[in-house]
Design a protein around this motif. Structure first.
Motif, mmCIF file in Angstrom:
data_model
loop_
_atom_site.group_PDB
_atom_site.id
_atom_site.type_symbol
_atom_site.label_atom_id
_atom_site.label_comp_id
_atom_site.label_asym_id
_atom_site.label_seq_id
_atom_site.Cartn_x
_atom_site.Cartn_y
_atom_site.Cartn_z
ATOM 1 N N VAL A 2 0.795 -0.987 -0.018
ATOM 2 C CA VAL A 2 0.085 0.076 0.079
ATOM 3 C C VAL A 2 0.990 1.402 0.277
ATOM 4 C CG1 VAL A 2 -1.932 -0.937 1.156
ATOM 5 C CG2 VAL A 2 0.090 -0.138 2.467
ATOM 6 N N ALA A 3 2.081 1.084 0.140
ATOM 7 C CA ALA A 3 3.107 2.141 0.146
ATOM 8 C C ALA A 3 4.378 1.769 -0.472
ATOM 9 C CB ALA A 3 3.564 2.668 1.656
ATOM 10 N N ASP A 4 5.256 2.846 -0.775
ATOM 11 C CA ASP A 4 6.486 2.475 -1.335
ATOM 12 C C ASP A 4 7.448 1.808 -0.597
ATOM 13 O OD1 ASP A 4 8.761 2.709 -2.899
ATOM 14 O OD2 ASP A 4 8.967 4.789 -3.133
ATOM 15 N N ASN A 5 7.945 0.671 -0.929
ATOM 16 C CA ASN A 5 8.959 -0.090 -0.217
ATOM 17 C C ASN A 5 10.216 0.396 -0.004
ATOM 18 O OD1 ASN A 5 7.642 -2.732 0.910
ATOM 19 N ND2 ASN A 5 7.038 -2.960 -0.900
ATOM 20 N N ASN A 6 10.667 1.266 -0.764
ATOM 21 C CA ASN A 6 11.699 2.143 -0.974
ATOM 22 C C ASN A 6 12.200 3.144 0.360
ATOM 23 O OD1 ASN A 6 12.883 0.616 -3.356
ATOM 24 N ND2 ASN A 6 11.555 2.043 -4.519
ATOM 25 N N THR A 7 10.963 3.070 0.955
ATOM 26 C CA THR A 7 11.446 4.169 2.020
ATOM 27 C C THR A 7 10.976 3.363 3.360
ATOM 28 O OG1 THR A 7 9.080 4.851 2.064
ATOM 29 C CG2 THR A 7 10.631 6.129 0.785
#
Length: 498
Positions: A477-482
């Protein structure tokens, strides 16, 4: 004309006259015969012609006339062919001059096959014939060699004129070739030829045949095999009173015009059952019927198939043969809930909780709800907030499926919600971030979801109301890079079902 020629002509004319007188007498005494008699006899007379060493007198009427008479017998074979036999007795001769002539007494017999042209109905019929015969020259006059000899061929043509069904006049030309050429006193030619010009009368003999004994001769009988005792018309055919082409003796309805395939009986409704046997003689055309002539009723509900809207299901007349299984006044074919008594406004389906959502579509049929939630109560804002808080509020030991004690308070609130809302069913979905092996993440998320399920079951929630599944890192549901995004992806979701 020399004396010899004149004497010969006068003698020959005398014989011809006597024969013709005999014919005239015969015509007066012969009684009428039936046209179907097969045997025919005749008498004829005429003159002969000679063709040989001394000359040719065929159709040369300046020569002396040599007369003959004879009789014939013939047997009818078919409309075109007869088998015939002739016997002639008379003289043959030729005069070249006072010193070169001959005259002989001749008996001739032949058998032949005769072909008749045109149909039997014609009065005038030409014919041709071909056969073999015998000549006998008597030792009389100037004949040089007496005796019996063969004749090949005996052939010719003629005309037959029918006066009445019995008597006919016949003209015939017969050609004979004699194998012995010495009768004229000359031997130059191998044989001599003779031509018979004849006219006569013929008539029939025999007993009229009536094979079926109906009083009409076979010749005239258009129905020659009529059974004994059956009444017939003038043509010998059985009487057909109603004119339906079925004879009375075979007609089950002789006074009413009917059909051949129904033994002469009518079939008013055209269903293949005779009216006399048809219990429903006014069935509409094209309707299938049973052996009694009544319309077929496949389901046996007393309503004929052609009037039955449900011909294969036993029904009631109110619904044109269709059933109403639940007795709610709505035919099963129009009832969306044929086995549940319902309301017409809901097409036969019930609405037990009265929330406007019929039981067949109501996920909570005994609890009043809303249509947008499939008949179940709307999930309250408090519950929604709790489940949102639970997304991040349920924590686990790092890399494990052990729930941290800090998460117990949120889970206990979930237990209360489930107890307060017994119609709820809960889906527990586990998710991870993208760190680590994909397969390991999938396994870990599944274990954590089931750990939550076990907790709720241990708190008294029926396991049938709960389901758990892990989705690993597949539904972020969100960016896995952060770091923040990965934190949001590590979650447990609660989804209410009914």
């Amino acid at each position: 004309m020399n004396k010899t020629l004149l004497f010969t002509k006068l003698e020959s004319m005398k014989k011809v006259s006597l024969i013709l007188v005999a014919f005239a007498l015969m015509l007066n005494v012969v009684s009428a015969q039936t046209a179907d008699k097969k045997w025919n006899v005749g008498l004829h007379a005429g003159i002969t012609d000679y063709y040989g060493d001394l000359g040719n007198s065929f159709f040369n009427f300046d020569q002396a006339w040599y007369a003959f008479g004879g009789l014939s017998v013939s047997r009818y074979l078919n409309s075109n062919f007869d088998l015939s036999a002739d016997l002639n007795y008379g003289e043959i001769g030729f005069i070249e001059n006072n010193t070169s002539y001959f005259r002989a007494q001749l008996t001739h017999f032949n058998v032949n096959a005769r072909y008749k042209f045109l149909s039997e109905e014609k009065k005038l019929r030409p014919f041709i014939f071909l056969g073999v015969g015998l000549n006998y020259f008597a030792d009389k006059y100037t004949v040089n060699t007496a005796g019996l000899e063969g004749v090949v061929p005996a052939a010719g043509f003629g005309l037959n004129y029918r006066i009445n069904p019995t008597v006919s006049i016949q003209w015939k030309e017969t050609f004979n070739f004699s194998m012995d050429g010495n009768h004229d006193g000359e031997t130059t030619l191998i044989g001599d030829s003779y031509l018979y010009h004849a006219i006569g009368v013929t008539f029939n003999l025999g007993k009229t045949k009536d094979a079926d004994g109906d009083g009409v001769s076979d010749k005239k009988d258009a129905c020659a095999n009529t059974p004994t005792g059956v009444k017939v018309d003038a043509k010998g055919c059985p009487i057909d009173t109603d004119g339906d082409v079925v004879a009375d003796y075979l007609d089950a309805c002789p006074d009413v015009k009917g059909l051949t395939n129904l033994n002469g009986c009518p079939d008013t409704d055209g269903d293949g059952i005779a009216d006399k046997d048809d219990k429903c003689a006014d069935t509409p055309k094209g309707v299938k019927v049973n052996a009694t002539g009544c319309p077929i009723d496949t389901d046996g509900d007393g309503i004929a198939d052609y009037l039955d809207s449900c011909p294969n299901e036993k029904g009631i007349s109110q619904f044109k043969g269709c059933p109403d299984s639940d007795g709610d006044g709505i035919a099963d074919k129009d009832d969306k809930c044929p086995n549940l008594k319902g309301d017409a406004q809901y097409n036969g389906c019930p609405d037990t909780d009265g929330d406007g959502v019929t039981d067949n579509e109501d996920k909570c049929p005994k609890v009043k709800g809303i249509a947008s939630n499939k008949g179940c109560p709307e999930v309250t804002e408090e519950v929604k907030q709790l489940f949102t808080q639970a997304l991040q509020g349920i924590q686990f030991e790092s890399g494990k499926d052990i729930i941290k004690k800090s998460s117990y308070s949120i889970l206990d609130q979930v237990v209360k919600v489930m107890n307060d809302n017994p119609e709820y069913k809960l889906k527990i979905n586990g998710h991870t971030d993208s760190q680590g092996d994909d397969n390991m993440n999938m396994t870990l998320s599944d274990k954590r979801a089931n750990a939550v399920k076990i907790y709720l079951v241990d708190k008294g929630i029926d396991s049938e109301r709960l389901s758990a599944a892990g989705f690993g890192e597949t539904l972020p549901v969100a960016d896995n890079n952060t770091a923040d995004g990965r934190a949001k992806n590590r979650r447990v979701e609660f989804v209410v079902e009914f």
